[in-house]
Design an enzyme around this catalytic site. Structure first.
Site, PDB file in Angstrom:
ATOM      1  N   CYS A 263     -20.177 -80.750  69.629  1.00 39.09           N
ATOM      2  CA  CYS A 263     -19.502 -79.798  70.931  1.00 39.09           C
ATOM      3  C   CYS A 263     -19.144 -80.550  72.594  1.00 39.09           C
ATOM      4  CB  CYS A 263     -20.222 -78.319  71.816  1.00 39.09           C
ATOM      5  SG  CYS A 263     -19.886 -76.940  72.091  1.00 39.09           S
ATOM      6  N   HIS A 353     -20.599 -75.340  66.318  1.00 35.08           N
ATOM      7  CA  HIS A 353     -21.747 -74.899  66.397  1.00 35.08           C
ATOM      8  C   HIS A 353     -21.648 -75.341  64.488  1.00 35.08           C
ATOM      9  CE1 HIS A 353     -22.480 -75.546  71.068  1.00 35.08           C
ATOM     10  NE2 HIS A 353     -22.010 -75.164  70.520  1.00 35.08           N
ATOM     11  N   GLU A 355     -25.455 -76.399  63.451  1.00 28.91           N
ATOM     12  CA  GLU A 355     -26.209 -75.755  63.634  1.00 28.91           C
ATOM     13  C   GLU A 355     -26.202 -74.098  63.339  1.00 28.91           C
ATOM     14  OE1 GLU A 355     -25.802 -74.342  67.220  1.00 28.91           O
ATOM     15  OE2 GLU A 355     -24.962 -75.961  65.373  1.00 28.91           O
TER      16      GLU A 355
END
Length: 379
Positions: A263, A353, A355
């Site tokens: 990001c 992202h 995660e």
């Protein structure tokens, strides 16, 4: 001064900087708040969205009509507090239903002094932001509701997101360690520009001991932990202001330490390589954005939260001060750069992202790719 709206019907007004006005009811705290109006297309994961530091100084409009259905628990926050400056929903849940729920979303917003508004036509508001672009906004409720012209003037006095340097405001002030789960295999220095809690956890799952360092960390502090790799996190603000993280990353590239950014970290890598950045019209936010990994051709459904992007050529390999670089991932909705990789040094990044605590998990392999870089460097 703010108060809870629980069990009340306090009038509220949302005012955009171009003069468009939406009326509804107060949700969360009563008072006033300002920020950049953006919309998120996720149908779940609102708790992770609220606590993502990348949303600092933004008023989030939820496109899903029903919000708060599962209440709020103590396990899913991505940080220690809610970071959004305001929250806009259409139909908030009257009674949450989930075995982990500890309190309502309305109570959580009020408890953390977050001003919101409900009963708004979020479809019309989202269409307006898509057509006109993300813009400054104010939410006013209770005694803060005044003359429309006066409220509009307050909104137009608020700071813009372009040119905002915010990462140091959300990053940790003190370094801390997230231990490896199971056998420790590697040590990673993670520069916190607004890191989400799930990110070091995903690395810990792979046997990585993560040393999370403040955004103000120096190159000497990074290498004091003897890292096998260096990670640059997500975060808020305009990447054109992030001169210190850019210089820090250039120092890591010079040492050829395996590097991974996500990001904001992707935008930092872009700048470190000499590319520019620019503000998107309304950004990418949500958990359903299609991205293609150009090295495999595979299309991933991914989680996004960014309003800026890297300006790098899609159709060629670029020569940089650190060797050849190319765009590794691209958004299939609008061809925005979603990833970069160096071909002559162990460094890569993605704009989204991996995660993805609320899902999807198509991009989890990127943490394995980081592990492979560190394994290759060690060999």
């Amino acid at each position: 001064m703010t108060t809870s709206t629980r069990g009340t019907q306090v009038p509220a007004v949302l005012v955009l900087e171009d003069g468009r006005i939406f009326r509804g009811r107060a949700y969360g705290a009563v008072g006033e708040t300002f920020g950049e109006a953006v919309f998120s297309t996720g149908m779940t994961g609102y708790q992770e969205t609220l606590t993502d530091p990348s949303y600092h100084r933004q008023v989030v409009v939820m496109t899903a009509p029903h919000v708060g259905n599962t209440g709020v628990n103590d396990e899913d926050p991505e940080s220690k507090r809610i970071w959004v400056s305001g929250y806009v929903v259409r139909d908030p849940a009257r009674t949450p239903s989930n075995w982990r729920s500890r309190r309502t979303l309305d109570e959580e917003l009020a408890g953390q002094d977050v001003v919101g508004i409900s009963g708004v036509d979020t479809r019309a508001l989202t269409r307006h932001l898509r057509e006109r672009g993300a813009m400054r906004v104010g939410i006013f409720s209770g005694a803060a509701v005044t003359d429309e012209a006066a409220m509009l003037a307050r909104v137009q006095e608020a700071p813009e997101m372009k040119g905002a340097d915010l990462s140091a405001e959300v990053a940790t002030k003190e370094a801390y360690v997230v231990p490896a789960i199971g056998t420790k295999k590697f040590t990673v220095a993670a520069v916190d520009l607004g890191i989400k809690g799930m990110t070091p956890h995903r690395m810990a799952e792979r046997g990585i001991e993560v040393h999370v360092l403040p955004a103000t960390a120096t190159l000497e502090e990074i290498y004091a932990v003897a890292p096998d790799g260096v990670f640059f996190s997500n975060g808020p603000g305009d990447p054109s202001t992030a001169d210190h993280p850019v210089a820090l990353m250039q120092g890591v590239l010079e040492r050829q330490t395996p590097l991974f950014g996500i990001c904001f970290g992707n935008q930092i890598l872009g700048r470190a390589l000499g590319f520019g950045t620019y503000k998107l019209k309304y950004g990418h936010r949500g958990i359903n954005q299609p991205v293609q990994d150009r090295s495999t051709g595979k299309v991933e459904v991914t989680a996004h939260n960014h309003g800026f992007a890297v300006d790098a050529p899609l159709d060629k390999v670029s020569d940089t001060a650190y060797g050849r670089a190319e765009v590794s991932h691209v958004c299939l909705n609008d061809q925005v750069v979603e990833g970069l990789q160096l071909l002559d040094r162990p460094a890569f990044s993605v704009q989204y992202h991996p995660e993805a605590a609320a899902g999807p998990h198509d991009a989890a392999y990127l943490f394995d790719r980081f592990v492979s870089l560190m394994e290759g460097q060690r060999a």
